[in-house]
Scaffold this active site. Structure first.
Site: not given
Ligand code: ZN
Length: 186
Positions: A125, A68-69, A38, A64-65
């Site tokens: 995204d 967050e993840d 992704h 970018h994640d």
């Protein structure tokens, strides 16, 4: 043997870093793709569709994640990639301590005030997510939930408009295709 140019090395460093952090992550879709697919797709869309060649933006897309993840922090990102990349990653990251509905509401609310770089990452995204919803939706998602996602993502993208017309129209096409698929009408 020619030397690897510095921007390529910088981007590869981000890819390696993200692949390592997301190594156990899978996408929610029924194909269960590795999560890192992704973030690579988001960066690739920015470069190919959005004509974005700024390395910091492409690195931020790849990363970018991660906050967050994964267990990475904004400080970790800054230490490895500098303050500009951190700022973009921070702008596009949700606060995971908040409930899901609140996070979604905030994405819509905050979109217009994002920097141009963060807006472009956001749109790419959403393109990646809408395409995933078309080709490999999570098996437990009903059509209604998919439609809800589309409507919400369109509101976020609307708040990001004006930064990259090519990415914006690519999103519009992906959205229209996905809607057609859901409606079952050509
Ligand atoms: Zn993402």
């Amino acid at each position: 043997m020619s030397e690897v140019p510095e921007p390529a090395a910088a981007l590869l460093k981000a890819l390696h870093y993200a692949a390592d952090l997301h190594k156990d992550g899978r996408r929610k879709g029924k194909a269960g793709e590795p999560y890192v697919n992704h973030v690579i797709e988001v960066a690739e869309l920015l470069a190919r569709v959005g004509d974005v060649h700024d390395v910091a933006i492409l690195q931020a897309a790849v990363l970018h994640d991660v906050v967050e993840d994964t267990e990475a922090s904004f400080e970790d990102v800054e230490r490895a990639f500098g303050p500009e990349v951190r700022r973009i990653v921070e702008e596009v990251s949700d606060d995971k301590t908040l409930p899901r509905e609140e996070r979604k509401r905030l994405q819509v609310e905050k979109a217009p005030a994002l920097s141009a770089a963060a807006k472009m990452v956001k749109i790419a995204d959403k393109i990646s997510n809408v395409c995933a919803l078309m080709h490999s939706p999570p098996s437990e998602w009903t059509d209604e939930r998919r439609l809800e996602y589309l409507v919400w993502s369109a509101r976020v993208v609307d708040g990001c408009r004006g930064c990259n017309p090519r990415l914006e129209s690519y999103y519009d096409k992906a959205l229209a295709q996905c809607r057609t698929l859901l409606d079952g009408t050509p």
